[in-house]
Design a protein around this motif. Structure first.
Motif, mmCIF file in Angstrom:
data_model
loop_
_atom_site.group_PDB
_atom_site.id
_atom_site.type_symbol
_atom_site.label_atom_id
_atom_site.label_comp_id
_atom_site.label_asym_id
_atom_site.label_seq_id
_atom_site.Cartn_x
_atom_site.Cartn_y
_atom_site.Cartn_z
ATOM 1 N N MET A 39 0.825 -1.212 0.000
ATOM 2 C CA MET A 39 0.000 0.000 0.000
ATOM 3 C C MET A 39 0.860 1.263 0.000
ATOM 4 S SD MET A 39 -3.059 -1.246 2.515
ATOM 5 C CE MET A 39 -3.206 -3.002 2.801
ATOM 6 N N CYS A 40 1.857 1.298 0.877
ATOM 7 C CA CYS A 40 2.685 2.514 0.981
ATOM 8 C C CYS A 40 3.860 2.514 0.011
ATOM 9 C CB CYS A 40 3.218 2.680 2.389
ATOM 10 S SG CYS A 40 1.950 2.819 3.629
ATOM 11 N N GLY A 41 4.010 1.454 -0.770
ATOM 12 C CA GLY A 41 5.077 1.435 -1.770
ATOM 13 C C GLY A 41 6.461 1.132 -1.227
ATOM 14 N N GLY A 42 6.546 0.754 0.030
ATOM 15 C CA GLY A 42 7.838 0.369 0.598
ATOM 16 C C GLY A 42 8.767 1.539 0.865
ATOM 17 N N MET A 43 10.032 1.206 1.061
ATOM 18 C CA MET A 43 11.030 2.217 1.417
ATOM 19 C C MET A 43 11.446 3.027 0.189
ATOM 20 S SD MET A 43 11.489 1.533 4.624
ATOM 21 C CE MET A 43 9.807 1.008 4.621
ATOM 22 N N LEU A 44 12.149 4.107 0.428
ATOM 23 C CA LEU A 44 12.712 4.888 -0.666
ATOM 24 C C LEU A 44 13.794 4.034 -1.337
ATOM 25 C CD1 LEU A 44 13.034 8.253 1.283
ATOM 26 C CD2 LEU A 44 11.250 7.600 -0.358
ATOM 27 N N PRO A 45 14.112 4.329 -2.602
ATOM 28 C CA PRO A 45 15.081 3.494 -3.320
ATOM 29 C C PRO A 45 16.398 3.351 -2.546
ATOM 30 C CG PRO A 45 14.102 5.132 -4.781
ATOM 31 C CD PRO A 45 13.597 5.428 -3.407
ATOM 32 N N GLY A 46 16.889 2.132 -2.484
ATOM 33 C CA GLY A 46 18.183 1.887 -1.854
ATOM 34 C C GLY A 46 18.152 1.821 -0.332
ATOM 35 N N ARG A 47 16.981 1.997 0.260
ATOM 36 C CA ARG A 47 16.900 1.978 1.723
ATOM 37 C C ARG A 47 16.214 0.699 2.190
ATOM 38 N NH1 ARG A 47 15.981 7.483 3.434
ATOM 39 N NH2 ARG A 47 17.237 8.870 2.137
ATOM 40 N N THR A 48 16.466 0.311 3.432
ATOM 41 C CA THR A 48 15.784 -0.854 4.004
ATOM 42 C C THR A 48 15.099 -0.456 5.305
ATOM 43 O OG1 THR A 48 17.817 -1.486 5.129
ATOM 44 C CG2 THR A 48 17.353 -2.593 3.019
ATOM 45 N N LEU A 49 14.109 -1.255 5.668
ATOM 46 C CA LEU A 49 13.344 -0.971 6.877
ATOM 47 C C LEU A 49 14.190 -1.242 8.116
ATOM 48 C CD1 LEU A 49 10.534 -0.297 8.132
ATOM 49 C CD2 LEU A 49 10.039 -2.740 8.071
ATOM 50 N N LYS A 50 14.131 -0.315 9.079
ATOM 51 C CA LYS A 50 14.859 -0.530 10.328
ATOM 52 C C LYS A 50 13.908 -0.718 11.514
ATOM 53 C CE LYS A 50 18.801 1.494 12.471
ATOM 54 N NZ LYS A 50 19.592 2.721 12.605
ATOM 55 N N ALA A 51 12.921 0.146 11.629
ATOM 56 C CA ALA A 51 12.052 0.092 12.805
ATOM 57 C C ALA A 51 10.695 0.687 12.482
ATOM 58 C CB ALA A 51 12.691 0.870 13.953
ATOM 59 N N VAL A 52 9.696 0.275 13.266
ATOM 60 C CA VAL A 52 8.348 0.808 13.105
ATOM 61 C C VAL A 52 7.781 1.100 14.494
ATOM 62 C CG1 VAL A 52 5.978 0.303 12.350
ATOM 63 C CG2 VAL A 52 7.900 -0.493 10.973
ATOM 64 N N ILE A 53 7.169 2.268 14.641
ATOM 65 C CA ILE A 53 6.376 2.524 15.849
ATOM 66 C C ILE A 53 4.931 2.488 15.358
ATOM 67 C CG2 ILE A 53 5.974 4.021 17.829
ATOM 68 C CD1 ILE A 53 8.664 5.285 17.430
ATOM 69 N N PRO A 54 4.192 1.422 15.684
ATOM 70 C CA PRO A 54 2.937 1.172 14.965
ATOM 71 C C PRO A 54 1.703 1.911 15.449
ATOM 72 C CG PRO A 54 3.379 -0.629 16.458
ATOM 73 C CD PRO A 54 4.537 0.330 16.592
ATOM 74 N N GLY A 55 1.717 2.455 16.672
ATOM 75 C CA GLY A 55 0.450 2.976 17.183
ATOM 76 C C GLY A 55 0.512 4.358 17.771
ATOM 77 N N GLY A 56 1.231 5.259 17.113
ATOM 78 C CA GLY A 56 1.481 6.552 17.733
ATOM 79 C C GLY A 56 2.700 6.416 18.616
ATOM 80 N N SER A 57 3.335 7.548 18.948
ATOM 81 C CA SER A 57 4.659 7.490 19.574
ATOM 82 C C SER A 57 4.686 6.827 20.946
ATOM 83 C CB SER A 57 5.219 8.902 19.676
ATOM 84 O OG SER A 57 4.369 9.690 20.484
ATOM 85 N N SER A 58 3.523 6.559 21.542
ATOM 86 C CA SER A 58 3.499 6.038 22.909
ATOM 87 C C SER A 58 3.636 4.531 23.031
ATOM 88 C CB SER A 58 2.193 6.454 23.593
ATOM 89 O OG SER A 58 2.054 7.848 23.560
ATOM 90 N N VAL A 59 3.811 3.819 21.932
ATOM 91 C CA VAL A 59 3.868 2.352 22.010
ATOM 92 C C VAL A 59 5.300 1.872 21.744
ATOM 93 C CG1 VAL A 59 1.473 2.249 21.209
ATOM 94 C CG2 VAL A 59 3.330 1.868 19.576
ATOM 95 N N PRO A 60 5.619 0.628 22.152
ATOM 96 C CA PRO A 60 6.984 0.137 21.954
ATOM 97 C C PRO A 60 7.429 0.143 20.496
ATOM 98 C CG PRO A 60 5.805 -1.272 23.497
ATOM 99 C CD PRO A 60 4.794 -0.318 22.934
ATOM 100 N N ILE A 61 8.708 0.438 20.294
ATOM 101 C CA ILE A 61 9.296 0.416 18.954
ATOM 102 C C ILE A 61 9.443 -1.041 18.528
ATOM 103 C CG2 ILE A 61 11.325 1.103 17.595
ATOM 104 C CD1 ILE A 61 11.918 3.205 19.762
#
Ligand SMILES: Cc1cc2nc3c(=O)[nH]c(=O)nc-3n(C[C@H](O)[C@H](O)[C@H](O)COP(=O)(O)O)c2cc1C
Ligand code: FES
Lengths: 435, 175
Positions: free
Chosen positions: A278-300
């Protein structure tokens, strides 16, 4: 739909169907799109039957805690002879979250309708919608829509000729994240400083103006008319195998993805599909490192946790975090985790209402310690000190703002310890200038 | 949710004071009394009316608000200082809030902020440009994180996707 992008085939478009369609904003446009059918239907039902229908749908609060909405409504006293209030929480200030804004900007009548149904169901004649002060455009759109709803009999002393009185009153905030906390919000409407209140008493017993009150998020209430029209069985059917998390959820995706925006998913959709398809993934040449899924108050979450995560309340918990408000912050391999965690701590330090010691001192000290690590002045003991402070900040205060500050720190140190160590050992150059 | 602006003078000569709550403004406030069970609940709306009329919340207005709402000036002041959008000091002709919270920070908000500070001639956060035209502050999450970097101008214009490249053009709209 993935506003501002076109709808993605993997989305389930219910609440976001008319995002970007200015024609849906007017009363006439909304009714032409099937609007106000839900309210008309609800007015013909007994209030208890509405509560039961919402209970059966499995709808849970979209403001962060995921509390079952029908159950919350059922806590309201019956036959007590006192005025009741419904409050709609449109304070949307949790970093990463920007969905309520689009609901109000594009489909104001969906929210008004949800408020009217909710008020009727809990025996309230008045609903206050608390809109954060910075949301100027949503305020203007909502103001116009409320006026139109009154003019067309959808609000007022005799809603659609039913003899029922339902008022919707907009209340503008004035800049304070903490006013999103439900009891702080009530204090703010009452004309007080936005300090959270000690619970109990819970709002259903003594809420706004010390009277029985229910408070719900914008997205929660906007879903209610759909449940009225299409039925609880339809809503409950919108899930992928987990009957505890039903319906659709707007996920606001921001940060390092190709197409940030609001995506509406069926509960249970794999996070991997959300991020990469849906979001088209990362920018070219980059890889995913971390996600904070529910607003900044939830665990990384680490990339691995996110990529194997099922996006619903239980699924995100199983993957080590929480669905929260559905504000998803995506970070790629260029991200300095220590810096981002410091910036989040700084946010909480700025927003603490300062009435509890652990929060007032804890948010400020953790920010300073993280800052000195970024200045190259940290010591090995600082990590233990951060964890110790975080421990004292968790479960010890009137509201959970303090816990929210501790959460990214604890999960960050646990999952990205190497990045902290690099600053401590000098392997990484300082990025903040010391004083 | 901005940091407080420390500049200018907090007091104006008493003689120059023209009450905010008279005529149409007073009528608007009184109409609000119908919408809430207490007068105290009209405090935030009343303070917004003051800021719309005067650009900030002067000491004399605090007294006026206290009087119409039957509160004490100390109480009103306590509320004013809790909320970051109320200005307790005069600000520039255009007040600009720039989001720099993490989600926007990941997408270059700090560069945008630097560009805005440079273009406005403000130099430092929270100060007013020498020509009195702009005051620039940082703000915490504006609730539009998918459109980095959002800014809010004059408590009215919410502008999405501001970058160092388009900042000058946007600011030019505010003479
Ligand atoms: C510090 C803090 C900030 C919050 N901010 C918001 C907010 O901006 N919007 C929101 O709907 N809920 C927010 N909440 C959650 C509310 O307290 C409350 O749980 C929610 O509005 C209930 O509605 P729901 O059951 O429909 O989710 C916040 C909670 C805390 C502790
Ligand atoms: S972080 Fe900038 S708008 Fe949310």
């Amino acid at each position: 739909m993935g506003y501002p992008h076109p709808s993605h085939p993997k989305e389930t478009v219910v609440l976001s169907q008319y995002f970007g369609d200015a024609g849906a904003r007017s009363y006439e446009g909304w009714t032409r799109r099937g609007g106000y059918e839900g309210l008309r239907k609800a007015l013909g039902m007994a209030p208890d039957a509405i509560v039961e229908e919402v209970k059966a749908s499995g709808l849970r609060g979209r403001g962060g805690a995921g509390f079952p909405t029908g159950l919350k409504w059922s806590f309201m006293p019956k036959g007590d002879g006192k005025p009741h209030y419904l409050v709609c929480n449109a304070d949307e200030s949790e970093p990463g979250t920007f969905k309520d804004r689009e609901i109000m900007r594009w489909t104001p009548h969906a929210l008004i309708e949800g408020c009217a149904i909710g008020a009727f169901a809990i025996g309230a004649e008045v609903c206050y919608i608390y809109i954060r002060g910075e949301f100027t455009e949503p305020w203007n759109v909502m103001t116009a829509a409320v006026a139109e709803a009154y003019a067309n009999g959808a609000l007022g002393t005799n809603v659609f000729g039913s003899g029922k009185r339902i008022e919707v009153i907009l209340h503008r905030g004035a800049g304070a994240y903490i006013c999103g906390e439900e009891t702080a919000l009530m204090n703010s409407i009452e004309g007080r400083r936005g300090n959270p209140r000690i619970k109990p008493p819970f709002p259903a017993v003594a809420g706004l103006f010390a009277l029985p009150t229910t408070i719900n998020n914008v997205e929660t209430l906007a879903a209610v008319p759909q449940i009225m029209v299409r039925g609880s069985a339809w809503y409950k059917g919108l899930c992928l195998g987990n009957p505890k998390s039903t319906g659709t959820k707007l996920i606001s995706v921001c940060g390092h993805v190709q197409r940030p925006g609001n995506y509406e998913i069926t509960m249970g959709t794999p996070m991997k599909e959300l991020i990469y398809d849906m979001c088209g993934g990362m920018l070219p040449g980059r890889t995913l490192k971390a996600v904070i899924p529910g607003g900044s108050s939830v665990p990384i979450m680490t990339a691995e946790e996110a990529e194997s995560c099922v996006t619903d309340y239980e699924g995100v918990v199983a993957a080590g975090s929480m669905l929260g408000s559905g504000g998803m912050i995506v970070m790629d391999d260029t991200t300095d985790m220590v810096y981002q965690i410091w910036r989040l701590a700084k946010f909480y330090a700025h927003e603490s209402c300062a009435q509890c010691t652990q929060c007032r001192e804890g948010t400020s000290w953790t920010t300073r310690i993280l800052g000195r690590i970024l200045e190259g002045q940290g010591t090995q003991e600082d990590l233990d000190l951060l964890l110790d402070l975080s421990h004292n900040m968790t479960g010890t205060t009137i509201c959970v703002l303090s816990d929210s500050c501790a959460t990214p720190i604890v999960s960050g140190i646990r999952k990205f310890r190497g990045e902290f160590e690099a600053y401590l050992s000098g392997a990484r150059a300082p990025v903040l200038a010391g004083v | 949710m901005t940091d407080r602006v420390e500049q200018g003078t907090a007091r104006e000569p008493a003689a120059a004071w023209e009450p905010v709550f008279q005529g149409e403004t007073l009528a608007r406030l009184k109409a609000l009394f119908e919408k809430y069970p207490t007068k105290r609940a009209c405090l935030l709306p009343a303070l917004w009316m003051v800021q719309e009329a005067r650009g900030w919340i002067p000491e004399q207005a605090i007294g006026e608000v206290a009087e119409v709402l039957e509160l004490t000036p100390a109480y009103v002041k306590g509320v004013v200082t809790f909320y970051t959008m109320y200005h307790t000091h005069p600000v520039g002709r255009h007040f600009i809030q720039v989001c720099t919270t993490s989600p926007c920070g990941l997408c270059g908000a700090e560069d945008t902020l630097r560009a805005i500070l440079r273009e406005t001639g403000c130099g430092e956060l929270g100060t007013t440009s020498p020509d009195g035209r702009f005051t620039v502050v940082e703000v915490e999450c504006l609730g539009a994180c998918g459109f980095p970097t959002p800014i809010l101008v004059d408590d009215a214009d919410f502008i999405e996707s501001v970058t160092p490249a388009n900042a000058a053009g946007i600011l030019a709209r505010y003479p």
